[in-house]
Design a protein around this motif. Sequence first.
Motif, mmCIF file in Angstrom:
data_model
loop_
_atom_site.group_PDB
_atom_site.id
_atom_site.type_symbol
_atom_site.label_atom_id
_atom_site.label_comp_id
_atom_site.label_asym_id
_atom_site.label_seq_id
_atom_site.Cartn_x
_atom_site.Cartn_y
_atom_site.Cartn_z
ATOM 1 N N ASP A 117 0.824 -1.011 -0.045
ATOM 2 C CA ASP A 117 0.150 0.038 -0.025
ATOM 3 C C ASP A 117 0.590 1.204 -0.145
ATOM 4 N N LEU A 118 0.634 2.219 -0.747
ATOM 5 C CA LEU A 118 1.439 3.062 -1.181
ATOM 6 C C LEU A 118 0.660 4.492 -0.115
ATOM 7 N N LEU A 119 1.167 4.584 1.009
ATOM 8 C CA LEU A 119 0.636 5.737 1.897
ATOM 9 C C LEU A 119 0.942 7.088 1.811
ATOM 10 N N GLY A 120 2.043 7.362 1.021
ATOM 11 C CA GLY A 120 2.613 8.686 0.621
ATOM 12 C C GLY A 120 3.507 8.701 -0.356
ATOM 13 N N LYS A 121 3.233 9.751 -1.422
ATOM 14 C CA LYS A 121 3.974 9.771 -2.386
ATOM 15 C C LYS A 121 5.293 10.550 -2.189
ATOM 16 N N GLY A 122 6.354 10.212 -3.018
ATOM 17 C CA GLY A 122 7.572 11.002 -2.920
ATOM 18 C C GLY A 122 8.502 10.701 -3.890
ATOM 19 N N GLU A 123 9.256 11.766 -4.382
ATOM 20 C CA GLU A 123 10.160 11.618 -5.515
ATOM 21 C C GLU A 123 11.653 11.401 -5.196
ATOM 22 N N HIS A 124 11.951 11.739 -3.927
ATOM 23 C CA HIS A 124 13.325 11.719 -3.556
ATOM 24 C C HIS A 124 14.008 10.188 -2.785
ATOM 25 N N GLY A 125 12.982 9.457 -2.497
ATOM 26 C CA GLY A 125 13.185 7.992 -2.057
ATOM 27 C C GLY A 125 11.953 7.444 -1.583
ATOM 28 N N ALA A 126 12.117 6.265 -1.209
ATOM 29 C CA ALA A 126 11.208 5.359 -0.883
ATOM 30 C C ALA A 126 11.485 4.554 0.447
ATOM 31 N N ILE A 127 10.443 4.644 1.372
ATOM 32 C CA ILE A 127 10.666 3.909 2.535
ATOM 33 C C ILE A 127 9.603 2.572 2.424
ATOM 34 N N LEU A 128 10.271 1.285 2.603
ATOM 35 C CA LEU A 128 9.351 0.055 2.453
ATOM 36 C C LEU A 128 9.518 -0.421 3.806
ATOM 37 N N THR A 129 8.400 -0.473 4.443
ATOM 38 C CA THR A 129 8.242 -0.946 5.876
ATOM 39 C C THR A 129 6.860 -1.773 5.877
ATOM 40 N N CYS A 130 6.975 -2.020 7.347
ATOM 41 C CA CYS A 130 5.738 -2.868 7.805
ATOM 42 C C CYS A 130 5.755 -2.907 9.067
ATOM 43 N N GLY A 131 4.401 -3.323 9.725
ATOM 44 C CA GLY A 131 4.165 -3.339 11.152
ATOM 45 C C GLY A 131 4.435 -2.028 11.964
ATOM 46 N N PRO A 132 4.962 -2.215 13.216
ATOM 47 C CA PRO A 132 4.693 -0.826 13.766
ATOM 48 C C PRO A 132 5.904 0.241 13.559
ATOM 49 N N MET A 133 6.601 -0.224 12.495
ATOM 50 C CA MET A 133 7.512 0.912 11.712
ATOM 51 C C MET A 133 6.785 2.007 10.836
ATOM 52 N N VAL A 134 5.372 1.602 10.373
ATOM 53 C CA VAL A 134 4.910 2.159 9.371
ATOM 54 C C VAL A 134 4.768 3.701 9.880
ATOM 55 N N LEU A 164 5.979 7.289 8.618
ATOM 56 C CA LEU A 164 5.370 8.195 8.095
ATOM 57 C C LEU A 164 5.523 9.594 8.827
ATOM 58 N N ALA A 165 5.941 9.432 10.092
ATOM 59 C CA ALA A 165 6.157 10.735 10.809
ATOM 60 C C ALA A 165 7.562 10.964 10.296
ATOM 61 N N ALA A 166 8.448 10.358 10.025
ATOM 62 C CA ALA A 166 9.791 10.974 9.478
ATOM 63 C C ALA A 166 9.479 11.480 8.148
#
Length: 601
Positions: free
Chosen positions: A476-493, A497-499
Amino acid sequence: MTTIAGSGHPAGSLSSIDIYLVLYSYAAIGPDNYNEPARDRIVVSHGHTSPGLYACLGRLGFFDVKDAILGFRRLESPFEGHVERRIPGVEWTTGNLGQGLSAGCGFALGARLGKLDYHTFVFMSDAEQAKGMVGEARRFARKFDLCDLTVVIDRNHFQISGRTEDVMPVNIADNYSADGWKAITVDGHDLGALCAAIESAVEDRKNNYAIIGETMMGKGVSFMENRADYHGKAPTLEECRRALKELGLEDDLDDLLKTERITPVTFAKKENSPRSIQTGKPITCTERAHPRASFGKALADIAAMNPEDSIAVFDCDLADSVNVSEFVRIRPRNFFECGVSEHNTATVAGALSISGITTVWADFGVFSIDEVYNQLRLNAINNTNLKVIATHIGYNVGSDGKTHQCIDYIGLARNLVNFRLLIAADPNHVDHITRYALGRPGNYIIALTRDKMPVIMNDGKPFYDGRYEFMYGKADLLGKGEHGAILTCGPMVHMALAARERLKADSINMAVYNVGSPLEIDVEAVSQACATGCVIAYEDHIVASGLGSIVSRVIAENNWSTKFLCVGATAFAGSDQADKIYKAHGLDVDSLIAKIRALIK
C-alpha cells in the motif's frame, strides 16, 4: 522394499506389521470407504515404519504393493521413506517422532465438532514416548474427554541407539495412568489379544486407553530379531534372500531387480478446505488502539455470524493477552484452553484444520512461531488450514526483554512453504487481514504488536476503512515522494510516516509503502521505489532475514540501479519501554531521518 531402495527401517516394520493389520481390519478401513467422512481415522506416529504400512495397505487393496516395492524411496514415486498423507489410507504425514498423538487429538476434535461418529487410533513407537509433547497430548485428551481416541504402542524395546531402557528409560504404562488413561499390555503379535484390547477401548466411552503391544524387533527374521542395528539399516541382497526363505515367501528379487523403470503412480489430491464462512464487513476505528483488540473484535464478529461449530480457537494460557476472551463468551464450546503446551497445541490445531473447521491459534510470536517451528513445518507439509495469530512481535514487546522479542518471525515464516504472512500496520489493517485470512483456505500467520498503534489517515479519513480492499501481495502506497522510498511494515509504518512529514520541512519528499505481506513481495512497488533512486527497508526485524533481505533480492534479480539501505534489528534488546529500545538501536524516527539524509546526500 528396503533392500531394493538400499535404505529404510525394516526391523520396526516387522514388529509393527501385526498391529497394522489388526488396526486396519478392526477399523474396517479399505479402498471402498476411505473417502467416507464417518470412517475411523488411523494416525501413524512412527512414520519410519512406512514399509510395514505400505505392505499392509497394499495387501488391503489400496494399491498394487509391487508399486510400493519398486518405488519405495524413489523421487518419481509417492512412496516416500516416511508415511505420506497423499497415499490412500494415510491420514497424516509423519516422521518427526512425538507428534502423532497430538494430530490424533485434532482428528478426535474434528469428529466432535463435525458431529461425526468415528474413532481415532494413534499408532506409536515406544521410543517416542520420551518426548514431552506426548505428555502434553495425553493431558489434552483427558481434559477434553476425547474418549473416542485410542493409542496403540509397538513396544519392541529398541531404538536406533540400542534398547529403550538404556537410551532413555520411560515408564510408559505408569505415565499414561498418571494422566488419567487406562493402560492395557498385550502380546503385540497375538491378533486375538490385540482385537480384544481394541474392542475394550472402543466400547468404553468414558476413558482413554493406551494399548501397549509387547513385540519383537525384526519379528520372524532370525538375524534381525532384537537387533538395534536393523532399526535403520536395509538388509543386503543376500540377507533379504535369507529373510524371505525364513518367512516362507517367494524369492522374486531377480525379477524385481530387472525392472528398469517403475510405473508412475499418482493419487488424487485430498481435499481438506474448511467450510465456507461469512467474514462480514470491517469495523473501522478512528483512535489509537491495540491491534490485538481489533483482532479480538473481528474474531468475535465473525464467530457470531456463523454456525456454532464453524470456528475453533486455541489458547495457551494467554486468552486475555491475545484478546480471544470475547470469542470464549460467544462460543465457549469451541474454545480450547491448552495451558503451557505450545508444541501439542500447534499440531492439534493443525490437524483439526483439515477437518473442515476454521481453526485459529493465538499466542505470543516467540511461542507460536519460534518455539514450534518444527510443528508448523509439519503442518505445512500436511497442507493444513491453520490461522496463527502471533502477537507481541518485534521490539514493540518492550520491557519483556530478549526472551520475548520475536524479531526473527519473517525469516522463519519465509522457510515455511504453504504459509502466508500478514503483518498489521494499524488497528484497521488488523481487521481487514483477519477477515481475509479466516475467509480463505491455507495456512496464515498474522503478526500483531503489543502496544497500541495510531490509525493511519488519508485526507482526514482512516486509510484502512470500509472502502479499502486487502489484496495479498500488494503493498500500500501511503504517501508519495520523488526523492526516495521507505518500504516498511508493522509498527514501523507510523514511524516512517512521521519521518516523512518531518523531512518535508527540508524539501525531501519520501514515498512510504506498507509491505504487509512480504513473503509475496509486490515487485511493482519495489520497482516504483527504485525509480526514486533511493530505497530504505525499515523494520524491527533482524536485517539478515527480514524485509530488507527480500527487497534487496528483488532489486538484484532485476538489475535495478538505486541507492539502498537496510535499517533493522541487529541484536536482541534489553528491557525497557519500546520507544527507548528503538532509540537505543537506531530505529527511532530521529535515527531514520538522519540515515535518510546521509543516504540522499
